[in-house]
Design an enzyme around this catalytic site. Sequence first.
Site, short mmCIF file in Angstrom:
data_model
loop_
_atom_site.label_atom_id
_atom_site.label_comp_id
_atom_site.label_asym_id
_atom_site.label_seq_id
_atom_site.Cartn_x
_atom_site.Cartn_y
_atom_site.Cartn_z
N HIS A 108 -6.62 -9.50 -7.80
CA HIS A 108 -5.82 -8.29 -7.57
C HIS A 108 -5.90 -7.33 -8.74
CE1 HIS A 108 -3.09 -10.51 -4.48
NE2 HIS A 108 -4.30 -10.27 -4.05
N ALA A 219 6.82 -24.73 -12.35
CA ALA A 219 5.41 -24.91 -12.72
C ALA A 219 5.26 -25.49 -14.12
CB ALA A 219 4.69 -23.55 -12.65
P1 NAD Z 1 -2.21 -7.92 3.64
O1 NAD Z 1 -1.40 -9.12 3.36
O2 NAD Z 1 -1.55 -6.81 4.37
O3 NAD Z 1 -3.55 -8.33 4.44
C1 NAD Z 1 -4.80 -8.53 3.77
C2 NAD Z 1 -5.82 -8.79 4.86
O4 NAD Z 1 -5.48 -9.99 5.54
C3 NAD Z 1 -5.85 -7.67 5.89
O5 NAD Z 1 -7.18 -7.49 6.33
C4 NAD Z 1 -5.00 -8.22 6.99
O6 NAD Z 1 -5.45 -7.79 8.28
C5 NAD Z 1 -5.26 -9.71 6.90
N1 NAD Z 1 -4.06 -10.45 7.34
C6 NAD Z 1 -2.78 -10.07 7.17
N2 NAD Z 1 -1.97 -10.97 7.74
C7 NAD Z 1 -2.76 -11.95 8.25
C8 NAD Z 1 -2.54 -13.17 8.96
N3 NAD Z 1 -1.28 -13.56 9.27
N4 NAD Z 1 -3.59 -13.93 9.33
C9 NAD Z 1 -4.83 -13.54 9.02
N5 NAD Z 1 -5.14 -12.39 8.37
C10 NAD Z 1 -4.10 -11.63 8.00
O7 NAD Z 1 -2.71 -7.40 2.26
P2 NAD Z 1 -3.24 -5.94 2.05
O8 NAD Z 1 -2.22 -4.97 2.49
O9 NAD Z 1 -4.61 -5.85 2.68
O10 NAD Z 1 -3.37 -5.94 0.46
C11 NAD Z 1 -4.70 -6.21 -0.04
C12 NAD Z 1 -4.53 -6.94 -1.30
O11 NAD Z 1 -3.80 -6.14 -2.25
C13 NAD Z 1 -3.73 -8.20 -1.07
O12 NAD Z 1 -4.46 -9.29 -1.58
C14 NAD Z 1 -2.49 -7.93 -1.87
O13 NAD Z 1 -2.00 -9.11 -2.48
C15 NAD Z 1 -2.95 -6.99 -2.94
N6 NAD Z 1 -1.77 -6.36 -3.50
C16 NAD Z 1 -1.63 -6.25 -4.86
C17 NAD Z 1 -0.49 -5.68 -5.38
C18 NAD Z 1 -0.27 -5.63 -6.85
O14 NAD Z 1 0.69 -5.03 -7.33
N7 NAD Z 1 -1.18 -6.29 -7.59
C19 NAD Z 1 0.50 -5.19 -4.55
C20 NAD Z 1 0.31 -5.30 -3.20
C21 NAD Z 1 -0.83 -5.87 -2.67
N1 APR Z 2 7.50 -22.42 -10.79
C1 APR Z 2 6.75 -22.49 -9.65
N2 APR Z 2 6.85 -21.61 -8.63
C2 APR Z 2 7.74 -20.62 -8.77
C3 APR Z 2 8.56 -20.47 -9.91
C4 APR Z 2 8.40 -21.43 -10.96
N3 APR Z 2 9.14 -21.38 -12.07
N4 APR Z 2 9.36 -19.39 -9.72
C5 APR Z 2 9.05 -18.89 -8.51
N5 APR Z 2 8.09 -19.63 -7.93
C6 APR Z 2 7.47 -19.46 -6.61
C7 APR Z 2 8.42 -18.90 -5.57
O1 APR Z 2 9.06 -19.97 -4.90
C8 APR Z 2 7.44 -18.15 -4.64
O2 APR Z 2 6.98 -19.03 -3.63
O3 APR Z 2 6.44 -18.50 -6.77
C9 APR Z 2 6.26 -17.79 -5.55
C10 APR Z 2 6.20 -16.31 -5.87
O4 APR Z 2 5.88 -15.64 -4.66
P1 APR Z 2 5.72 -14.05 -4.66
O5 APR Z 2 6.86 -13.46 -5.42
O6 APR Z 2 5.49 -13.64 -3.25
O7 APR Z 2 4.43 -13.78 -5.54
P2 APR Z 2 2.92 -13.95 -5.06
O8 APR Z 2 2.80 -15.05 -4.05
O9 APR Z 2 2.10 -14.04 -6.28
O10 APR Z 2 2.61 -12.53 -4.31
C11 APR Z 2 1.25 -12.33 -3.86
O11 APR Z 2 1.72 -10.02 -3.34
O12 APR Z 2 2.73 -8.03 -3.89
C12 APR Z 2 1.55 -8.72 -3.89
O13 APR Z 2 -0.26 -8.46 -5.29
C13 APR Z 2 1.05 -8.91 -5.27
O14 APR Z 2 -0.18 -10.70 -6.23
C14 APR Z 2 0.99 -10.40 -5.47
C15 APR Z 2 0.87 -10.89 -4.06
#
Ligand code: NAD
Ligand code: APR
Length: 233
Positions: A108, A219
């Site tokens: 990401h 973790a």
């Molecule tokens: P998304 O979760 O909306 O979907 C990503 C892809 O997976 C899309 O092609 C979608 O069609 C597919 N998908 C979604 N739900 C699914 C399901 N239930 N089964 C199978 N496929 C499914 O993510 P996005 O909107 O495409 O975002 C792209 C990337 O950007 C993601 O990996 C997200 O984590 C990342 N992201 C980063 C940040 C950040 O701050 N770093 C913030 C938001 C998103």
């Molecule tokens: N130890 C282990 N797991 C933990 C801890 C901990 N101390 N604290 C929280 N968690 C777990 C929570 O239970 C949750 O399942 O970590 C997970 C965090 O989930 P999210 O907040 O959804 O974060 P993440 O899964 O990394 O999100 C995926 O979404 O918005 C986008 O790009 C963004 O990379 C991010 C992606």
Amino acid sequence: MMFERIVILTGAGISAESGVDTFRDRNGLWSKIDYRDVATPEGFAANPVLVHDFYNMRRRRIAELEPNDAHRALARLEREFSGEVLLVTQNIDDLHERAGSTNLIHMHGEHLSALCAACGVRVAWQGDMSVETPCPSCGAVGHMRPDVVWFGEMPYQMERIYTALRAADLFMSIGTSGNVYPAAQFVQEAGRSGAHTIELNLEPSDTFDDFDEAIHGPASRVVPSYVDMLLKG
Ligand code: NAD
Ligand code: APR
């Protein structure tokens, strides 16, 4: 079980005990700010000042934090394991690097990198960024953005990740809620290729049922003990 090729996926949860906000926990980031404003291309186009402020603040905050025992355990696994270890993180922080991990993919993007939307160059970045920041390569102003993959954008190095998942014999998912694709599907991809799959998370994730095994707890406790077991063979 003896393993030779390990792929590890980490999410915000591995950095939670270092003080980095998670996204979807009870008081996660997305409960305080609308992700559409700061984590989508549309949000950046509508209000680049807000987005720069958001990532400048996160960059400064992360610089004050330290890796925890979970980050350090994964770096130790990479150093001491006899086989291959690939670490794929959804996190944009640099805590894995600062703990010593080197075979690492930021799918990401990362907060210490910047991207020019005009010429496409990606450059290492420290300090703040603003709408006045010129591109160090093409000189364009108003096009520099955080090198972060936003919703709707393609994550980085997907081909390399899928190749590794298909060759893995162990897939570990640590600190991710399994809410976002394509990362949430990695467990199925690895499982289809015969890998043993384990979730190490504070609580069952949304993809909990896809795993062969799960260890739930913080973790900084569960990851070091699982790494100890792997290194004992
Ligand atoms: P998304 O979760 O909306 O979907 C990503 C892809 O997976 C899309 O092609 C979608 O069609 C597919 N998908 C979604 N739900 C699914 C399901 N239930 N089964 C199978 N496929 C499914 O993510 P996005 O909107 O495409 O975002 C792209 C990337 O950007 C993601 O990996 C997200 O984590 C990342 N992201 C980063 C940040 C950040 O701050 N770093 C913030 C938001 C998103
Ligand atoms: N130890 C282990 N797991 C933990 C801890 C901990 N101390 N604290 C929280 N968690 C777990 C929570 O239970 C949750 O399942 O970590 C997970 C965090 O989930 P999210 O907040 O959804 O974060 P993440 O899964 O990394 O999100 C995926 O979404 O918005 C986008 O790009 C963004 O990379 C991010 C992606």
